[in-house]
Design a protein around this motif. Structure first.
Motif, PDB file in Angstrom:
ATOM      1  N   ALA A   4      -0.599   9.537  -7.676  1.00 25.48           N
ATOM      2  CA  ALA A   4      -1.006   9.253  -6.299  1.00 25.48           C
ATOM      3  C   ALA A   4      -0.454   7.905  -5.835  1.00 25.48           C
ATOM      4  O   ALA A   4       0.020   7.772  -4.700  1.00 25.48           O
ATOM      5  CB  ALA A   4      -2.524   9.274  -6.183  1.00 25.48           C
ATOM      6  N   TYR A   5      -0.486   6.907  -6.698  1.00 23.46           N
ATOM      7  CA  TYR A   5       0.065   5.593  -6.365  1.00 23.46           C
ATOM      8  C   TYR A   5       1.554   5.686  -6.055  1.00 23.46           C
ATOM      9  O   TYR A   5       2.044   5.088  -5.090  1.00 23.46           O
ATOM     10  CB  TYR A   5      -0.190   4.619  -7.521  1.00 23.46           C
ATOM     11  CG  TYR A   5       0.615   3.358  -7.426  1.00 23.46           C
ATOM     12  CD1 TYR A   5       0.278   2.364  -6.513  1.00 23.46           C
ATOM     13  CD2 TYR A   5       1.719   3.154  -8.252  1.00 23.46           C
ATOM     14  CE1 TYR A   5       1.025   1.204  -6.421  1.00 23.46           C
ATOM     15  CE2 TYR A   5       2.459   2.003  -8.167  1.00 23.46           C
ATOM     16  CZ  TYR A   5       2.116   1.030  -7.250  1.00 23.46           C
ATOM     17  OH  TYR A   5       2.849  -0.108  -7.165  1.00 23.46           O
ATOM     18  N   GLN A   6       2.297   6.421  -6.866  1.00 20.25           N
ATOM     19  CA  GLN A   6       3.731   6.566  -6.643  1.00 20.25           C
ATOM     20  C   GLN A   6       4.027   7.281  -5.324  1.00 20.25           C
ATOM     21  O   GLN A   6       4.978   6.933  -4.624  1.00 20.25           O
ATOM     22  CB  GLN A   6       4.383   7.321  -7.809  1.00 20.25           C
ATOM     23  CG  GLN A   6       4.350   6.573  -9.113  1.00 20.25           C
ATOM     24  CD  GLN A   6       5.107   5.264  -9.068  1.00 20.25           C
ATOM     25  OE1 GLN A   6       6.122   5.134  -8.404  1.00 20.25           O
ATOM     26  NE2 GLN A   6       4.604   4.274  -9.768  1.00 20.25           N
ATOM     27  N   ILE A   7       3.215   8.278  -4.973  1.00 17.76           N
ATOM     28  CA  ILE A   7       3.400   8.992  -3.710  1.00 17.76           C
ATOM     29  C   ILE A   7       3.169   8.061  -2.531  1.00 17.76           C
ATOM     30  O   ILE A   7       3.976   8.007  -1.589  1.00 17.76           O
ATOM     31  CB  ILE A   7       2.484  10.225  -3.645  1.00 17.76           C
ATOM     32  CG1 ILE A   7       2.969  11.282  -4.640  1.00 17.76           C
ATOM     33  CG2 ILE A   7       2.421  10.789  -2.237  1.00 17.76           C
ATOM     34  CD1 ILE A   7       2.004  12.434  -4.836  1.00 17.76           C
ATOM     35  N   VAL A   8       2.080   7.319  -2.565  1.00 19.64           N
ATOM     36  CA  VAL A   8       1.773   6.391  -1.471  1.00 19.64           C
ATOM     37  C   VAL A   8       2.850   5.313  -1.377  1.00 19.64           C
ATOM     38  O   VAL A   8       3.317   4.974  -0.280  1.00 19.64           O
ATOM     39  CB  VAL A   8       0.370   5.767  -1.667  1.00 19.64           C
ATOM     40  CG1 VAL A   8       0.125   4.627  -0.710  1.00 19.64           C
ATOM     41  CG2 VAL A   8      -0.696   6.839  -1.515  1.00 19.64           C
ATOM     42  N   LYS A   9       3.275   4.775  -2.509  1.00 15.85           N
ATOM     43  CA  LYS A   9       4.323   3.750  -2.523  1.00 15.85           C
ATOM     44  C   LYS A   9       5.621   4.297  -1.953  1.00 15.85           C
ATOM     45  O   LYS A   9       6.298   3.619  -1.168  1.00 15.85           O
ATOM     46  CB  LYS A   9       4.538   3.257  -3.945  1.00 15.85           C
ATOM     47  CG  LYS A   9       5.531   2.114  -4.041  1.00 15.85           C
ATOM     48  CD  LYS A   9       5.678   1.631  -5.465  1.00 15.85           C
ATOM     49  CE  LYS A   9       6.547   2.592  -6.230  1.00 15.85           C
ATOM     50  NZ  LYS A   9       6.998   2.101  -7.526  1.00 15.85           N
ATOM     51  N   GLY A  10       5.972   5.529  -2.271  1.00 14.75           N
ATOM     52  CA  GLY A  10       7.188   6.141  -1.751  1.00 14.75           C
ATOM     53  C   GLY A  10       7.123   6.369  -0.254  1.00 14.75           C
ATOM     54  O   GLY A  10       8.104   6.133   0.461  1.00 14.75           O
ATOM     55  N   ILE A  11       5.984   6.813   0.236  1.00 17.82           N
ATOM     56  CA  ILE A  11       5.829   7.031   1.678  1.00 17.82           C
ATOM     57  C   ILE A  11       5.936   5.717   2.436  1.00 17.82           C
ATOM     58  O   ILE A  11       6.623   5.627   3.463  1.00 17.82           O
ATOM     59  CB  ILE A  11       4.497   7.744   1.969  1.00 17.82           C
ATOM     60  CG1 ILE A  11       4.548   9.187   1.468  1.00 17.82           C
ATOM     61  CG2 ILE A  11       4.171   7.707   3.458  1.00 17.82           C
ATOM     62  CD1 ILE A  11       3.214   9.898   1.485  1.00 17.82           C
ATOM     63  N   ILE A  12       5.277   4.685   1.934  1.00 20.65           N
ATOM     64  CA  ILE A  12       5.319   3.380   2.605  1.00 20.65           C
ATOM     65  C   ILE A  12       6.731   2.804   2.570  1.00 20.65           C
ATOM     66  O   ILE A  12       7.227   2.300   3.587  1.00 20.65           O
ATOM     67  CB  ILE A  12       4.308   2.411   1.959  1.00 20.65           C
ATOM     68  CG1 ILE A  12       2.888   2.856   2.287  1.00 20.65           C
ATOM     69  CG2 ILE A  12       4.541   0.983   2.411  1.00 20.65           C
ATOM     70  CD1 ILE A  12       1.809   2.106   1.536  1.00 20.65           C
ATOM     71  N   THR A  13       7.412   2.890   1.437  1.00 23.23           N
ATOM     72  CA  THR A  13       8.773   2.369   1.334  1.00 23.23           C
ATOM     73  C   THR A  13       9.714   3.127   2.265  1.00 23.23           C
ATOM     74  O   THR A  13      10.546   2.516   2.944  1.00 23.23           O
ATOM     75  CB  THR A  13       9.279   2.472  -0.112  1.00 23.23           C
ATOM     76  OG1 THR A  13       8.377   1.765  -0.956  1.00 23.23           O
ATOM     77  CG2 THR A  13      10.674   1.902  -0.261  1.00 23.23           C
ATOM     78  N   THR A  14       9.586   4.434   2.314  1.00 25.20           N
ATOM     79  CA  THR A  14      10.430   5.222   3.196  1.00 25.20           C
ATOM     80  C   THR A  14      10.185   4.859   4.654  1.00 25.20           C
ATOM     81  O   THR A  14      11.130   4.693   5.436  1.00 25.20           O
ATOM     82  CB  THR A  14      10.171   6.730   2.976  1.00 25.20           C
ATOM     83  OG1 THR A  14      10.448   7.032   1.608  1.00 25.20           O
ATOM     84  CG2 THR A  14      11.058   7.567   3.877  1.00 25.20           C
TER      85      THR A  14
END
Length: 58
Positions: free
Chosen positions: A34-44
């Motif tokens: 879940a952390y990786q998904i949120v981090k990826g969305i924010i970075t994108t």
């Protein structure tokens, strides 16, 4: 005594340590996903989308 050290007659329990590690992995694996998904969305959203917009907008 140093915290985490063994007492005089105490033996190191490798199997118990491995079992505890497996429990820890099961418990926190989906939290890490879940952390990786949120981090990826924010970075994108904050980094890559504006860069692509500026690059392709010409």
């Amino acid at each position: 005594m140093i915290p985490g050290s063994l007492d005089a007659g105490e033996r190191l329990n490798i199997r118990g340590a491995f079992q505890a590690f497996k429990v820890w992995v099961r418990r926190y694996f989906w939290l890490w996903i879940a952390y990786q998904i949120v981090k990826g969305i924010i970075t994108t959203t904050i980094v890559w989308a504006p860069l692509a917009y500026l690059y392709l907008g010409k």
